[in-house]
Design a protein around this motif. Structure first.
Motif, mmCIF file in Angstrom:
data_model
loop_
_atom_site.group_PDB
_atom_site.id
_atom_site.type_symbol
_atom_site.label_atom_id
_atom_site.label_comp_id
_atom_site.label_asym_id
_atom_site.label_seq_id
_atom_site.Cartn_x
_atom_site.Cartn_y
_atom_site.Cartn_z
ATOM 1 N N MET A 1 56.009 -27.857 63.476
ATOM 2 C CA MET A 1 57.219 -27.881 62.681
ATOM 3 C C MET A 1 58.207 -26.822 63.172
ATOM 4 S SD MET A 1 58.501 -29.432 60.078
ATOM 5 C CE MET A 1 58.923 -29.430 58.404
ATOM 6 N N TYR A 2 57.696 -25.613 63.410
ATOM 7 C CA TYR A 2 58.591 -24.553 63.870
ATOM 8 C C TYR A 2 59.140 -24.861 65.257
ATOM 9 C CZ TYR A 2 57.027 -21.663 59.972
ATOM 10 O OH TYR A 2 56.774 -21.175 58.728
ATOM 11 N N GLN A 3 58.309 -25.440 66.117
ATOM 12 C CA GLN A 3 58.763 -25.759 67.472
ATOM 13 C C GLN A 3 59.908 -26.760 67.437
ATOM 14 O OE1 GLN A 3 55.203 -27.054 69.394
ATOM 15 N NE2 GLN A 3 54.598 -24.989 69.975
ATOM 16 N N ILE A 4 59.850 -27.688 66.505
ATOM 17 C CA ILE A 4 60.931 -28.664 66.368
ATOM 18 C C ILE A 4 62.226 -27.938 66.011
ATOM 19 C CG2 ILE A 4 61.799 -30.601 65.002
ATOM 20 C CD1 ILE A 4 58.835 -31.492 64.729
ATOM 21 N N GLY A 5 62.136 -26.994 65.091
ATOM 22 C CA GLY A 5 63.318 -26.218 64.696
ATOM 23 C C GLY A 5 63.869 -25.398 65.847
ATOM 24 N N CYS A 6 62.986 -24.733 66.594
ATOM 25 C CA CYS A 6 63.421 -23.933 67.744
ATOM 26 C C CYS A 6 64.096 -24.813 68.791
ATOM 27 C CB CYS A 6 62.228 -23.207 68.364
ATOM 28 S SG CYS A 6 61.531 -21.895 67.326
ATOM 29 N N ASN A 7 63.513 -25.963 69.080
ATOM 30 C CA ASN A 7 64.102 -26.858 70.072
ATOM 31 C C ASN A 7 65.420 -27.448 69.591
ATOM 32 O OD1 ASN A 7 62.108 -26.436 71.963
ATOM 33 N ND2 ASN A 7 60.857 -28.121 71.228
ATOM 34 N N ALA A 8 65.529 -27.738 68.309
ATOM 35 C CA ALA A 8 66.785 -28.269 67.764
ATOM 36 C C ALA A 8 67.905 -27.244 67.909
ATOM 37 C CB ALA A 8 66.605 -28.669 66.304
ATOM 38 N N VAL A 9 67.582 -25.979 67.666
ATOM 39 C CA VAL A 9 68.588 -24.923 67.820
ATOM 40 C C VAL A 9 68.961 -24.774 69.293
ATOM 41 C CG1 VAL A 9 69.000 -22.438 67.585
ATOM 42 C CG2 VAL A 9 67.936 -23.708 65.717
ATOM 43 N N ALA A 10 67.990 -24.876 70.186
ATOM 44 C CA ALA A 10 68.275 -24.771 71.622
ATOM 45 C C ALA A 10 69.181 -25.912 72.072
ATOM 46 C CB ALA A 10 66.984 -24.771 72.416
ATOM 47 N N ILE A 11 68.928 -27.100 71.589
ATOM 48 C CA ILE A 11 69.765 -28.246 71.953
ATOM 49 C C ILE A 11 71.185 -28.044 71.434
ATOM 50 C CG2 ILE A 11 70.130 -30.712 71.542
ATOM 51 C CD1 ILE A 11 67.024 -30.958 71.626
ATOM 52 N N ALA A 12 71.316 -27.537 70.217
ATOM 53 C CA ALA A 12 72.644 -27.260 69.671
ATOM 54 C C ALA A 12 73.347 -26.170 70.480
ATOM 55 C CB ALA A 12 72.527 -26.844 68.206
ATOM 56 N N CYS A 13 72.592 -25.186 70.928
ATOM 57 C CA CYS A 13 73.147 -24.109 71.747
ATOM 58 C C CYS A 13 73.663 -24.665 73.074
ATOM 59 C CB CYS A 13 72.062 -23.047 71.968
ATOM 60 S SG CYS A 13 72.616 -21.579 72.859
ATOM 61 N N TYR A 14 72.880 -25.502 73.710
ATOM 62 C CA TYR A 14 73.310 -26.139 74.959
ATOM 63 C C TYR A 14 74.554 -26.997 74.715
ATOM 64 C CZ TYR A 14 69.662 -25.118 78.403
ATOM 65 O OH TYR A 14 68.857 -24.510 79.316
ATOM 66 N N PHE A 15 74.574 -27.732 73.619
ATOM 67 C CA PHE A 15 75.727 -28.567 73.303
ATOM 68 C C PHE A 15 76.980 -27.713 73.152
ATOM 69 C CE2 PHE A 15 78.474 -30.796 70.234
ATOM 70 C CZ PHE A 15 78.677 -31.983 70.921
ATOM 71 N N ALA A 16 76.836 -26.559 72.471
ATOM 72 C CA ALA A 16 77.971 -25.661 72.295
ATOM 73 C C ALA A 16 78.438 -25.099 73.641
ATOM 74 C CB ALA A 16 77.602 -24.517 71.352
ATOM 75 N N ALA A 17 77.510 -24.957 74.592
ATOM 76 C CA ALA A 17 77.854 -24.471 75.928
ATOM 77 C C ALA A 17 78.285 -25.614 76.851
ATOM 78 C CB ALA A 17 76.668 -23.736 76.535
ATOM 79 N N GLU A 18 78.419 -26.800 76.295
ATOM 80 C CA GLU A 18 78.851 -27.998 77.014
ATOM 81 C C GLU A 18 77.907 -28.356 78.175
ATOM 82 O OE1 GLU A 18 82.953 -27.404 78.049
ATOM 83 O OE2 GLU A 18 83.584 -27.425 75.956
ATOM 84 N N SER A 19 76.608 -28.268 77.909
ATOM 85 C CA SER A 19 75.592 -28.657 78.876
ATOM 86 C C SER A 19 74.568 -29.539 78.180
ATOM 87 C CB SER A 19 74.895 -27.427 79.448
ATOM 88 O OG SER A 19 75.769 -26.697 80.261
ATOM 89 N N LYS A 20 73.702 -30.152 78.966
ATOM 90 C CA LYS A 20 72.630 -30.972 78.400
ATOM 91 C C LYS A 20 71.321 -30.224 78.531
ATOM 92 C CE LYS A 20 74.601 -35.523 79.064
ATOM 93 N NZ LYS A 20 74.420 -36.845 79.643
ATOM 94 N N PHE A 21 70.581 -30.175 77.459
ATOM 95 C CA PHE A 21 69.300 -29.481 77.428
ATOM 96 C C PHE A 21 68.350 -30.088 78.450
ATOM 97 C CE2 PHE A 21 65.051 -28.744 75.522
ATOM 98 C CZ PHE A 21 65.085 -27.363 75.480
#
Length: 56
Positions: A1-21
């Motif tokens: 469950m926590y890993q899903i949350g961590c990965n979701a935040v990482a994907i959002a971070c990449y999106f904000a940086a205009e890149s693909k995870f």
């Protein structure tokens, strides 16, 4: 469950940086991507600590 949350935040971070995870493989990555990767590296560690702490 926590890993899903961590990965979701990482994907959002990449999106904000205009890149693909998962697509940035160069050592010359943008500083924002380096920050995303660093956060992704520390997030699971913090979550794991929560799992082993005794519940009062």
């Amino acid at each position: 469950m926590y890993q899903i949350g961590c990965n979701a935040v990482a994907i959002a971070c990449y999106f904000a940086a205009e890149s693909k995870f998962g697509t940035v493989v160069t050592a010359a990555a943008l500083p924002a991507i380096v920050a995303c990767n660093s956060a992704l590296g520390t997030c699971p560690t913090g979550c794991a600590a929560l799992l082993i702490l005794p519940i009062p």
